[in-house]
Design an enzyme around this catalytic site. Sequence first.
Site, PDB file in Angstrom:
ATOM      1  N   ASP A 157       0.896  -1.160   0.000  1.00 30.76           N
ATOM      2  CA  ASP A 157       0.000   0.000   0.000  1.00 30.76           C
ATOM      3  C   ASP A 157       0.927   1.201   0.000  1.00 30.76           C
ATOM      4  O   ASP A 157       1.531   1.535   1.027  1.00 30.76           O
ATOM      5  CB  ASP A 157      -0.895   0.000   1.235  1.00 30.76           C
ATOM      6  CG  ASP A 157      -1.908   1.158   1.232  1.00 30.76           C
ATOM      7  OD1 ASP A 157      -1.619   2.186   0.574  1.00 30.76           O
ATOM      8  OD2 ASP A 157      -2.963   1.033   1.869  1.00 30.76           O
ATOM      9  N   HIS A 158       1.067   1.845  -1.152  1.00 32.43           N
ATOM     10  CA  HIS A 158       2.111   2.868  -1.281  1.00 32.43           C
ATOM     11  C   HIS A 158       1.925   4.030  -0.310  1.00 32.43           C
ATOM     12  O   HIS A 158       2.880   4.741  -0.002  1.00 32.43           O
ATOM     13  CB  HIS A 158       2.198   3.387  -2.722  1.00 32.43           C
ATOM     14  CG  HIS A 158       1.044   4.226  -3.149  1.00 32.43           C
ATOM     15  ND1 HIS A 158      -0.115   3.691  -3.680  1.00 32.43           N
ATOM     16  CD2 HIS A 158       0.859   5.572  -3.130  1.00 32.43           C
ATOM     17  CE1 HIS A 158      -0.955   4.670  -3.963  1.00 32.43           C
ATOM     18  NE2 HIS A 158      -0.397   5.815  -3.639  1.00 32.43           N
ATOM     19  N   HIS A 195      -6.174   2.572   1.737  1.00 33.95           N
ATOM     20  CA  HIS A 195      -5.443   3.744   2.220  1.00 33.95           C
ATOM     21  C   HIS A 195      -6.058   4.346   3.483  1.00 33.95           C
ATOM     22  O   HIS A 195      -5.375   4.592   4.477  1.00 33.95           O
ATOM     23  CB  HIS A 195      -5.397   4.824   1.134  1.00 33.95           C
ATOM     24  CG  HIS A 195      -4.791   4.370  -0.153  1.00 33.95           C
ATOM     25  ND1 HIS A 195      -3.780   3.438  -0.220  1.00 33.95           N
ATOM     26  CD2 HIS A 195      -5.040   4.728  -1.440  1.00 33.95           C
ATOM     27  CE1 HIS A 195      -3.437   3.245  -1.479  1.00 33.95           C
ATOM     28  NE2 HIS A 195      -4.179   4.009  -2.233  1.00 33.95           N
TER      29      HIS A 195
END
Length: 505
Positions: free
Chosen positions: A177-178, A240
Site C-alpha cells: 500500500d504505497h 489507504h
Amino acid sequence: MTEKKVLFTIFGATGDLAQRKLYPSLFRLYRTGHLATSFAVIGTARRPWTDEKYRAIVEETIAYLNPSEQEAADFSSHFYYQAHDVTDTEHYDALKDLATKLDTKYQLEGNLLFYLAMSPSFFGTIVEHLKSQGMLDSNGYHRVIIEKPFGSDYQSAKKLNQEITNVFAENEIYRIDHYLGKEMIQNISAIRFANNIFESMWNNRYIDNIQITIAENLGVEDRGGYYDKSGALKDMVQNHILQILSLLAMEPPVAFSEKEIRTEKIKALESVRVYSPSEVKDNFVRGQYNAGHLAEEKYLAYQDEPGVADGSTTETFVAGKFAIDNFRWSGVPFYVRTGKRLTERGTRINIVFKQVPVNLFKAEVGTTCEQPCLDPNILTIYIQPTEGFSLSLNGKEVGPAFNMLPIQLAYRNSSEVIENTPEAYEKLLLDALNGDGTNFTHWKEVAQSWRIVDVIRQTWDEDTAELPSYAAGTMGPQAAFDLLEKDGFQWIWQPDAWYRERNLL
C-alpha cells in the site's frame, strides 16, 4: 551501507506501474548504493521484447532523474527480458533457467524477490507455477510483493490469500500500500509517541473528532474502465484510509518493531464497528461527479468519461463516519472522505480537540458571537502535496480589547527536502529487501478492512435510490456536509470556500 544481493522478477514488466514507479525506484536504490553490482532484474510480460528493447525502455523511464549516459547504461545492463505467458508451464522452465544463470553471473546467493504487477486474477496461477517448476528451490530468501487490490471483497480476498499462502509463508508476503511509504504517514507515529503533549491527550477525554481527507482534483483519466468496476469505496477506503485510521487509533506498541506495530494496528481495525445496513445509511454517503467548472477549467461528468458504462452508478466520492468501540475512542467519530474531481488535490488529517471546560472569554450578550467565540485547537498533518503539520491555538488579538485571534504554529518540509525525500515505492522496495514488513499490510488487516467495507458496499448495491451527485470542482455532495453538521461539527478543510467567495466555482 550493505549492498543487497537479489534477483528481481517483475511480472507485468511492460505495464504502467513498472515504468512509472518501479524502474525509477530501483534506479534510486542503485544510485544510493543499496543496489550495486550483485543484482539483476528479469522483466516478463506478453510483449515480444528483446533485452535491448527492454533496456532502452528502462533508460527512458529514468531519464527525468538525469543520469549520465554511462550511469544509465550500467544500470540497465542488469535488466533482462523474457516474453511470458503466465499460464504456460514451459515458460516458467525457461524463466528458471535464466534465473539460475543470473544467480551465478551476479553472485546473488539465491535471493529471489517476485513483484506481481498484474491483475490479481493471475496471482494464484503465478505462485503455483513458481512452486511447481522449482523456482523457489534456491538457498536464499524468497519474497513476493503484491499490488492492490487484494481481492474485491472478503471472500475473494480470502481465496486469493489461500492461494498465495499455499506457496509463501506470511512473513514472505508483502502486500503493498504505497501510502504507507509516504514520509508523513510514517511521521504519524513520531508525532504521537515522541510528544507527550499529544500522546497524553490522544483519547476521548480531549479529542472531539478526527477527520481524514484524501482529495483528488483529477477525474478518472484513462482508468475509466477499471475505476467503473471499483469505485471510491474499494479504491481508497478499504486500503489507504483504513490504514491511516489504524495508525491514528492504535494503542502504543510495546516496542517500535514490525511485530508490535502490526499487533496494535490489527487490534485497532478489529475495534472499528462493522455497521448494520441501517447504520450504513446513517453514517455513509456517496456521490458521483457531474459536469462542472473551476475558474476557467471545465470538466466532463463522470458518465461522459472514456471507458465508463452508460448509466453507471459507480461512486466517485465517499464520506463517512467510523466508530471505534474501545476504551480510548468510544464516542469519538472518525470522519473520512475521498473523491475524484474535487477542488484541490491533497491528503490531510485533522485532529480536532475539545473546547476548554470553562470559557472565560465569552462575548457580551448582543454581540455577534454569543457562543464561546473560540476556535477549536486542531492538529493538522499534511501528507501531500505539501508535507508537514500545524497546530492551531487561540491567542489575544493585538489591541486594547480582549478579542481572541486564532494563530497557527506550522512546519512544512521545504521543496528541497521533499524533492530529495525517497519516493514511497523506493522506501517500500528497500523494506522488502531488508525483510521488514512494518509498512506493508498483514492478511489480518486486509481481512478486517474487507469485513468493514463489505457491509457498506452491499447496502449501497441494494439501494435503489438515485445516486447523489456533485459538481466537478466542488468538495462533494451536500450530504457529506450534512453528515457532520447533524453531529454539530464541520469539515475543517474546505478549499472550495475560497473559490466560492470569488465566484470561481
